[in-house]
Write an enzyme that holds these catalytic residues in place. Structure first.
Site, PDB file in Angstrom:
ATOM      1  N   TYR A 101      85.349  20.265   1.986  1.00 32.58           N
ATOM      2  CA  TYR A 101      86.621  21.011   1.330  1.00 32.58           C
ATOM      3  C   TYR A 101      86.410  21.465  -0.139  1.00 32.58           C
ATOM      4  CZ  TYR A 101      89.479  18.451   4.946  1.00 32.58           C
ATOM      5  OH  TYR A 101      90.013  17.951   6.025  1.00 32.58           O
ATOM      6  N   HIS A 112      82.674  14.201  10.471  1.00 27.57           N
ATOM      7  CA  HIS A 112      83.742  15.465  10.314  1.00 27.57           C
ATOM      8  C   HIS A 112      83.899  16.091  11.681  1.00 27.57           C
ATOM      9  CE1 HIS A 112      86.155  18.155   7.155  1.00 27.57           C
ATOM     10  NE2 HIS A 112      86.732  18.140   8.275  1.00 27.57           N
TER      11      HIS A 112
END
Ligand SMILES: NC(=O)c1ccc[n+]([C@@H]2O[C@H](COP(=O)([O-])OP(=O)(O)OC[C@H]3O[C@@H](n4cnc5c(N)ncnc54)[C@H](OP(=O)(O)O)[C@@H]3O)[C@@H](O)[C@H]2O)c1
Ligand SMILES: *[C@@H]1O[C@H](CO)[C@@H](O)[C@H](O)[C@H]1NC(C)=O
Ligand SMILES: *[C@@H]1O[C@H](CO)[C@@H](O)[C@H](O)[C@H]1NC(C)=O
Ligand SMILES: *[C@@H]1O[C@H](CO)[C@@H](O)[C@H](O)[C@H]1NC(C)=O
Length: 317
Positions: free
Chosen positions: A64, A121
């Site tokens: 992110y 992830h």
């Protein structure tokens, strides 16, 4: 009447947000703040507002690119480390060595001694490279990270049954969580007995003791006007009227009342307050049934076998 001192202490304490135990002694809050697509400055402002408001969980990721902002928010909040829960993630498809260095980098960006939950992830790289051998290699690095005291718990994201089985074959520490897309509209895709092709197969995850955690609980990235369905859509707003709650609160409550933790994203303080006001009221069985049966908004992803929409995770080799 409570004596004033007791009242003040209770009021100043973090809000009572229920938790689920995801690993021995590790308690994941049932509601937290998402930060995907926020840059560092927006993430910092949102996380600081949330921490001051009494949020106890913030979800971020190395990918992110905003963890420095989260670190600054944690510092300015002045909150003691054991009063909040941080989830981070490293990319999938890494060798054991690359996974180890990515874990170190993620933790140093957060400027913390440990994260509460670290996830891998995706079952592969974002373009699908890696496969079983890399999943297993990466998991070994994740386990070392726990043993070094740098994560309280570890888990996966976007994993289907076969991906989880690859990990369970070699795991000495089992994944605590699988963080996957789940929201109102997806209930019928994942009924009991729907099998391997179901969207990230909720029933299987619970059968092996992995907590199923929802991402995009409000269908944030859903296509077209679908992303508004759980904000202003008829089903959630008409149910909400009966309880004096908003559409998004109904969509989130459906999940937490079913035992599924949520991490809605917002930088709007009013929305932020709504999104943790989920625990002092209860949806009726009839309303839960109507939400279970909803077929929109559809999962954001691809068409799977037999024209059934899936999250796109299961075909990842
Ligand atoms: N593991 C993964 O690969 C993965 C993938 C996707 C997401 N996630 C995690 O899950 C989090 C949440 O998912 P998401 O960001 O995709 O979207 P989401 O939380 O489903 O939806 C976010 C959208 O909902 C709006 N919203 C939130 N609360 C609201 C309220 N009370 N009233 C009205 N509008 C409201 C926000 O707008 P406003 O800002 O205007 O409130 C924003 O546009 C992410 O941020 C991330 O942390 C993880
Ligand atoms: C971060 O995002 C916000 C909102 O999109 C924008 O206004 C701001 O300029 C961005 N900051 C940086 C440093 O890119
Ligand atoms: C993280 O993983 C990437 C591969 O995705 C690798 O190139 C890099 O060296 C790793 N380590 C760090 C510190 O980024
Ligand atoms: C799952 O999908 C495969 C094709 O990808 C199909 O062969 C199989 O029958 C499906 N299983 C179920 C339970 O629907």
């Amino acid at each position: 009447m409570l004596p004033l001192a007791v009242f003040v202490e209770a009021f100043a304490a973090p809000l009572a947000i229920p938790t689920v135990e995801i690993a021995p002694g590790v308690h994941l809050p049932m509601a937290g703040l998402g930060t995907w697509q926020y840059n560092s400055s927006v993430a910092e402002a949102a996380a600081l507002t949330a921490l001051k408001m009494g949020y106890v969980h913030i979800d971020t990721a190395l990918g992110y690119d905003n963890q420095d902002g989260i670190a600054r928010a944690i510092k300015s909040s002045g909150r003691p480390r054991d009063s909040f829960f941080i989830t981070s993630k490293i990319p999938g498809g890494l060798s054991e060595e690359d996974a180890a260095s990515n874990l170190t980098l993620a933790l140093s960006q957060l400027d913390l001694d440990y994260v509460d939950l670290m996830l891998t992830h995706f079952p592969a790289t974002w373009t699908g490279e890696g496969g079983k051998a890399m999943r297993q290699a990466q998991w070994r690095a994740m386990e070392q990270f726990v043993r070094a005291g740098k994560a309280k718990a570890i888990g996966v994201s976007h994993y289907c049954k076969s991906h989880v089985q690859d990990i369970l074959e070699i795991a000495t520490i089992k994944p605590a969580v699988n963080q996957v897309q789940y929201h109102v509209g997806m209930g019928p895709l994942n009924p009991a007995g729907s099998g391997d092709n179901a969207t990230d197969y909720k029933e299987y995850m619970s059968s092996v003791g992995i907590t199923y955690q929802s991402f995009s609980p409000l269908c944030g990235p859903c296509a077209g006007t679908d992303h508004l369905e759980l904000i202003t859509g008829e089903l959630v707003t008409s149910i909400g009227k009966k309880y004096g709650k908003s559409g998004p609160q109904v969509a989130l409550k459906w999940q937490v009342q079913s035992g599924i933790p949520v991490i809605p994203k917002t930088s709007n303080p009013k929305h932020m307050a709504e999104n943790i006001d989920l625990f002092s009221w209860t949806l009726s069985d009839g309303d839960m049934h109507a939400l279970n049966a909803a077929t929109k908004p559809m999962v954001a992803g691809d068409m799977g076998p037999a024209g059934v929409p899936v999250s796109g995770d299961c075909p990842v080799p």
